[in-house]
Design a protein around this motif. Structure first.
Motif, PDB file in Angstrom:
ATOM      1  N   ARG A  32      -5.498  -3.292  -2.443  1.00  0.00           N
ATOM      2  CA  ARG A  32      -5.874  -4.262  -3.471  1.00  0.00           C
ATOM      3  C   ARG A  32      -5.662  -5.696  -2.971  1.00  0.00           C
ATOM      4  O   ARG A  32      -5.378  -6.614  -3.750  1.00  0.00           O
ATOM      5  CB  ARG A  32      -5.072  -4.005  -4.748  1.00  0.00           C
ATOM      6  CG  ARG A  32      -5.415  -2.656  -5.403  1.00  0.00           C
ATOM      7  CD  ARG A  32      -4.409  -2.272  -6.468  1.00  0.00           C
ATOM      8  NE  ARG A  32      -4.337  -3.250  -7.541  1.00  0.00           N
ATOM      9  CZ  ARG A  32      -3.356  -3.276  -8.461  1.00  0.00           C
ATOM     10  NH1 ARG A  32      -2.390  -2.376  -8.409  1.00  0.00           N
ATOM     11  NH2 ARG A  32      -3.354  -4.192  -9.396  1.00  0.00           N
ATOM     12  N   ASP A  65      -1.904   0.708  -4.787  1.00  0.00           N
ATOM     13  CA  ASP A  65      -1.490   1.663  -5.818  1.00  0.00           C
ATOM     14  C   ASP A  65      -0.577   2.755  -5.270  1.00  0.00           C
ATOM     15  O   ASP A  65      -0.025   3.543  -6.043  1.00  0.00           O
ATOM     16  CB  ASP A  65      -2.719   2.301  -6.462  1.00  0.00           C
ATOM     17  CG  ASP A  65      -3.507   1.296  -7.289  1.00  0.00           C
ATOM     18  OD1 ASP A  65      -2.851   0.413  -7.902  1.00  0.00           O
ATOM     19  OD2 ASP A  65      -4.742   1.365  -7.302  1.00  0.00           O
ATOM     20  N   GLU A  67       2.649   3.771  -4.206  1.00  0.00           N
ATOM     21  CA  GLU A  67       4.027   3.288  -4.280  1.00  0.00           C
ATOM     22  C   GLU A  67       4.812   3.656  -3.029  1.00  0.00           C
ATOM     23  O   GLU A  67       5.645   2.877  -2.547  1.00  0.00           O
ATOM     24  CB  GLU A  67       4.718   3.845  -5.519  1.00  0.00           C
ATOM     25  CG  GLU A  67       6.187   3.494  -5.647  1.00  0.00           C
ATOM     26  CD  GLU A  67       6.479   1.999  -5.524  1.00  0.00           C
ATOM     27  OE1 GLU A  67       5.741   1.196  -6.131  1.00  0.00           O
ATOM     28  OE2 GLU A  67       7.430   1.636  -4.789  1.00  0.00           O
ATOM     29  N   THR A  82       3.108  -2.368  -6.400  1.00  0.00           N
ATOM     30  CA  THR A  82       1.927  -1.844  -7.078  1.00  0.00           C
ATOM     31  C   THR A  82       1.562  -2.671  -8.311  1.00  0.00           C
ATOM     32  O   THR A  82       0.552  -2.397  -8.949  1.00  0.00           O
ATOM     33  CB  THR A  82       2.183  -0.387  -7.530  1.00  0.00           C
ATOM     34  OG1 THR A  82       3.324  -0.376  -8.399  1.00  0.00           O
ATOM     35  CG2 THR A  82       2.457   0.513  -6.339  1.00  0.00           C
TER      36      THR A  82
END
Lengths: 278, 90
Positions: A32, A65, A67, A82
């Protein structure tokens, strides 16, 4: 530039930040990364740039995402998580700490917020420890005065002030934990002008039981220096640090303390201190 | 009272105004009263005994109430030592 460690297979991005003249490059990774990069660019827009021409200092961050991957990245010193807001909050502290460390022994760096007269650059430095209401004060004052910073006021020996209009850390609604980084533009603040110069130093003494109307009093220099010194970063690294603080206090006509409850009441205090009262 | 002499210890910086002072020592800021500031000033010129410090303070500020000048000086010297600002000479 070496890749940020522990950031997985996704292409890394960089966001250059100017933190009171210190170039800090945030290297962003994780699946991300684009989201984090965009959020950084938005929140730190007023600090965008390379700072000085010196080699930038690096801060590594990642958003993903996974972890487990983020935990591994954290083991390698990456600000990885995250949750976008959490990573942004960590980054705010990390960028500031990196810049402060880089300027140890060169700049007087006070824990405070600062706003400046848009016409003259005369800057009011409002000093206080964590929880003293610096960000709230900057938010309240920054729609009338130029927003200089809400956390670290960097002052050169000639009393010029280096702008650090970083995002402001504000609480998320009624939640007790976690803060969100709001850009000064988003809050409707005015940008700082060039030629900032320390013109007033005010010690913040806010409490829920403070007076309705702010009470301003001069602080004897000896007490003021002790107070300011406690709210300075790397004070011992400066040559003759107390003389440096005393020169600042003298140049601004003495340090004042304001007892208050609501930050909106500070507007008149700062207007008077800067001589800009209508 | 022993005849031990006291001296100042090095500090990072100090600022004196109106007789009082603030001293930066070992990463801490210490605000000193006029009496303590005076003691440090005297010790800065030469090592002194508590007797001598007491006599100088009595001369400057008048005799201390309820105790001898030497006792008052000894108390001050102990406090300055606790702050890392003075020490007995070896």
């Amino acid at each position: 530039m070496q890749p940020a460690p522990g950031t997985g297979q996704v292409a890394r991005r960089v966001v250059p930040i100017d933190a009171f003249g210190v170039p800090v490059t945030v290297r962003v990774g994780g699946s991300r990364a684009a989201e984090l990069e965009a959020e950084l660019a938005r929140a730190w827009a007023w600090c965008a740039g390379a700072g000085s021409s010196a080699e930038p200092l690096l801060v590594d961050a990642a958003l993903d995402d996974d972890e487990e991957a983020m935990a591994a990245a954290r083991e390698e010193g990456v600000l990885a998580g995250t949750d976008l807001r959490a990573v942004m909050e960590w980054l705010s502290s990390a960028v500031t700490t990196t810049a402060i460390t880089a300027r140890a022994g060169r700049l007087l760096m006070l824990h405070g917020c600062a706003v400046a007269d848009p016409a003259s650059g005369a800057t009011a430095v409002l000093v206080g420890p964590s929880g003293a209401g610096k960000t709230t004060a900057a938010t309240a004052l920054g729609t009338r005065f130029g927003y200089v910073t809400d956390e670290t006021v960097a002052i050169r020996e000639d009393l010029s002030v280096l702008a650090y209009p970083k995002p402001l850390s504000v609480r998320r609604g009624e939640q007790l934990v976690g803060k969100v980084q709001r850009s000064p533009a988003e809050l409707g603040l005015l940008p700082p002008v060039a030629g900032l110069r320390a013109a007033a130093v005010i010690l913040l003494d806010r409490s829920d039981t403070g007076p309705d109307l702010p009470e301003v009093e001069p602080v004897p220099t000896v007490q003021a220096l002790a107070w300011l010194g406690e709210q300075s970063s790397f004070l011992a690294d400066l040559p003759r640090p107390l003389q440096r603080l005393a020169a600042l206090a003298d140049a601004v006509g003495g340090v004042r303390r304001v007892r208050y409850r609501e930050s909106a009441a500070l507007l008149g205090v700062v207007e008077t201190a800067l001589g800009t009262a209508p | 009272m022993s005849g031990a002499t006291w001296r100042r210890t090095p500090v990072t910086d100090e600022y004196v105004e109106g007789g009082e002072s603030v001293v930066f020592v070992a990463g801490r800021l210490v605000v000193l009263s006029a009496l303590a500031t005076s003691v440090l000033a005297h010790l800065g010129r030469e090592p002194l005994t508590a007797d001598r410090v007491g006599a100088l303070l009595a001369e400057e500020f008048g005799p201390p109430p309820g105790e001898t000048p030497t006792m008052a000086a000894a108390t001050l010297l102990d406090r300055l030592a606790a702050e890392g600002l003075a020490e007995e000479t070896p």
